[in-house]
Design an enzyme around this catalytic site. Structure first.
Site, PDB file in Angstrom:
ATOM      1  CE  LYS A  22       4.842 -22.302 -39.750  1.00 51.33           C
ATOM      2  NZ  LYS A  22       5.735 -23.459 -39.796  1.00 51.33           N
ATOM      3  CG  ASN A  23       5.633 -26.724 -42.491  1.00 48.70           C
ATOM      4  OD1 ASN A  23       5.922 -25.672 -41.917  1.00 48.70           O
ATOM      5  ND2 ASN A  23       5.230 -27.804 -41.845  1.00 48.70           N
ATOM      6  CB  CYS A 116       7.987 -23.808 -32.615  1.00 49.72           C
ATOM      7  SG  CYS A 116       6.474 -23.171 -33.340  1.00 49.72           S
ATOM      8  NE  ARG A 121      12.991 -26.127 -34.899  1.00 52.73           N
ATOM      9  CZ  ARG A 121      11.859 -25.665 -35.430  1.00 52.73           C
ATOM     10  NH1 ARG A 121      11.129 -24.783 -34.782  1.00 52.73           N
ATOM     11  NH2 ARG A 121      11.452 -26.100 -36.604  1.00 52.73           N
ATOM     12  CG  ASP A 296       4.841 -29.516 -37.696  1.00 49.97           C
ATOM     13  OD1 ASP A 296       5.589 -29.448 -36.707  1.00 49.97           O
ATOM     14  OD2 ASP A 296       5.097 -28.957 -38.777  1.00 49.97           O
ATOM     15  NE  ARG A 386       5.606 -18.701 -35.870  1.00 49.57           N
ATOM     16  CZ  ARG A 386       6.197 -19.864 -35.633  1.00 49.57           C
ATOM     17  NH1 ARG A 386       6.237 -20.350 -34.428  1.00 49.57           N
ATOM     18  NH2 ARG A 386       6.796 -20.532 -36.602  1.00 49.57           N
TER      19      ARG A 386
END
Ligand code: UD1
Length: 406
Positions: A22-23, A116, A121, A296, A386
């Site tokens: 995903k990242n 999230c 952030r 994570d 997600r």
């Protein structure tokens, strides 16, 4: 809202092949906006954050088509208009609109990103890098009539600020050097993609050097998701299961080292990794930017600690990323929290009803539910979708009893 109903307590077994990261996929999808033409991405996971990212760039005129394993993104005919807030606020990766849209159209809106919410952030590093490259910021609008390369120095490693700066610098006139860059594998994947699109990027230990260029469609394969790999390995230990994961030991090095220090036995047979045994020592996890222990993966280690000799988590990236512990305590996990340090006690787990407050928190609750005998329910389970592709199917293939209810 969707729930996961889990009947836990039984060991699982089988092999997991992680999906694309995903990242890695998200910044590369936003990077295609800079690359006029057709980009081809292989191994993009079918997860909610990817779907929303594709919807966002589609509102700007990109055309996205999946054929088999390939995702074709045609960015030939795009023009800037403000993407709907209803989409932008759903994912954190929409912050990459800064680099991609300023790089392509000379403008971007930067209000209210989603994702999230472990804590506030900030994006101050993204903004100051953009300003150094020639951008002007008016409230939530970033404008640049021209981008000019320069030296950018970050005093801490930020994945998001590194991505946005790489995107902007790839379109800036002249040379940019980025010092103090984030070294995550997905940054390397982004650089490989941009090189195939015509970018001139060199990497030294001290800085990333970028000569701005006109970019055309690029090609790349998304790297496997090491966070997903680490999640299934944590599940294996926490449930005393026999799960192997196809993954690179090098990329999971900090996670595996922590588990082995706690007493786990590591088997790495040519790219297929398994962790087994009882953890006779308290686990110690201290999160840090790559190559440190990934933030994570820390929530998923708490149930492992609870099953064996307990442990300690020191969270240095998102200091208050412990919202999940309250929910985990519903399963019987005992802990104490002091600032950015959590101590998890050896605990006997029982079934529970709990709410997933974010993606990795959801993964930690799912592990606890699979450990605990009896029926557990995880509410707000869509946050897990997600970032984990086909999670129900993958868990069922390992023998888990799990259903989704709406
Ligand atoms: C971070 C993680 C990433 C993880 C993601 C979601 C690191 C280095 N990054 O990425 O692995 O996938 O969260 O959990 O581990 N910061 C500022 N100002 C900024 C940007 C960041 O002060 O403009 C600080 C943040 O508060 C944080 C640290 O820098 O303490 C790292 O943030 P950053 O890497 O930018 O966050 P993400 O890109 O979301």
């Amino acid at each position: 809202m969707s729930n996961l109903v889990v009947s836990g307590g039984a060991p699982l077994s089988g092999k997991v092949i992680p999906s694309g990261s995903k990242n890695s996929a998200l910044p590369i999808i936003f990077a295609t906006v800079l690359c006029r033409g057709v980009s081809v991405l292989y191994g993009v996971p079918d997860i909610t954050d990817v779907r929303v990212s594709l919807e966002i760039i589609s509102t700007l005129g990109a055309s996205c088509t999946r054929i088999g394993e390939a995702l074709y993104i045609d960015t030939s005919d795009m023009e800037y208009n403000r993407p709907p807030l209803s989409l932008v606020t759903r994912i954190r990766a929409s912050s990459y609109l800064l680099g991609s849209c300023v790089g392509r159209f000379g403008r971007a809106h930067i209000s209210a990103f989603g994702g999230c919410a472990f804590e506030n952030r900030p994006i101050d590093m993204h903004i100051s890098a953009a300003q150094r490259l020639g951008c002007t910021v008016w409230d939530d609008l970033v404008l640049a009539s021209s981008l000019v390369g320069t030296d950018i120095r970050f005093d801490k490693a930020s994945v998001g600020a590194t991505v946005n700066t790489i995107l902007l610098a790839s379109r800036a006139k002249g040379r940019t050097r980025i010092f103090g860059y984030a070294r995550e594998m997905h940054i390397m994947n982004l650089i490989s993609f941009l090189r195939t699109a015509g970018a001139k990027i060199t990497l030294t230990d001290g800085y990333i050097e970028i000569e701005g260029r006109t970019l055309t469609g690029g090609v790349c394969r998304i790297i496997p998701d090491m966070i997903e790999a680490g999640t299934y390995l944590s599940l294996s230990l926490a449930t005393g299961s026999d799960i192997s994961v196809v993954a690179s030991g090098t990329e999971l090095a900090s996670f595996l080292a922590a588990m082995v220090d706690g007493g786990a036995v590591l088997t790495d047979s040519g790219g297929e990794i398994a962790l087994s045994g009882s953890l006779s020592e308290p686990l110690r996890v201290t999160t840090a930017p790559h190559p440190g222990f990934p933030t994570d993966l820390q929530p998923q280690t708490a149930p492992v600690m609870a099953r064996y000799s307990g442990g300690e988590i020191i969270e240095n990236v998102w200091r208050s990323r412990f919202g999940y512990l309250d929910e985990l305590s519903k399963f019987g996990v005992e802990y104490t929290l002091m600032g950015n340090r959590a101590v998890i006690m050896p605990s006997r787990l029982h079934s529970a009803v709990a709410v997933a407050c974010d993606l990795r928190a959801g993964a930690a609750l799912l592990i606890a539910a699979l450990m605990a005998e009896g029926e557990s329910v995880i509410k707000n389970a869509e946050v897990i979708d997600r970032g984990y592709e086909r999670i129900i199917e993958k868990l069922r293939e390992l023998g888990a009893k799990i259903e989704r209810t709406e």
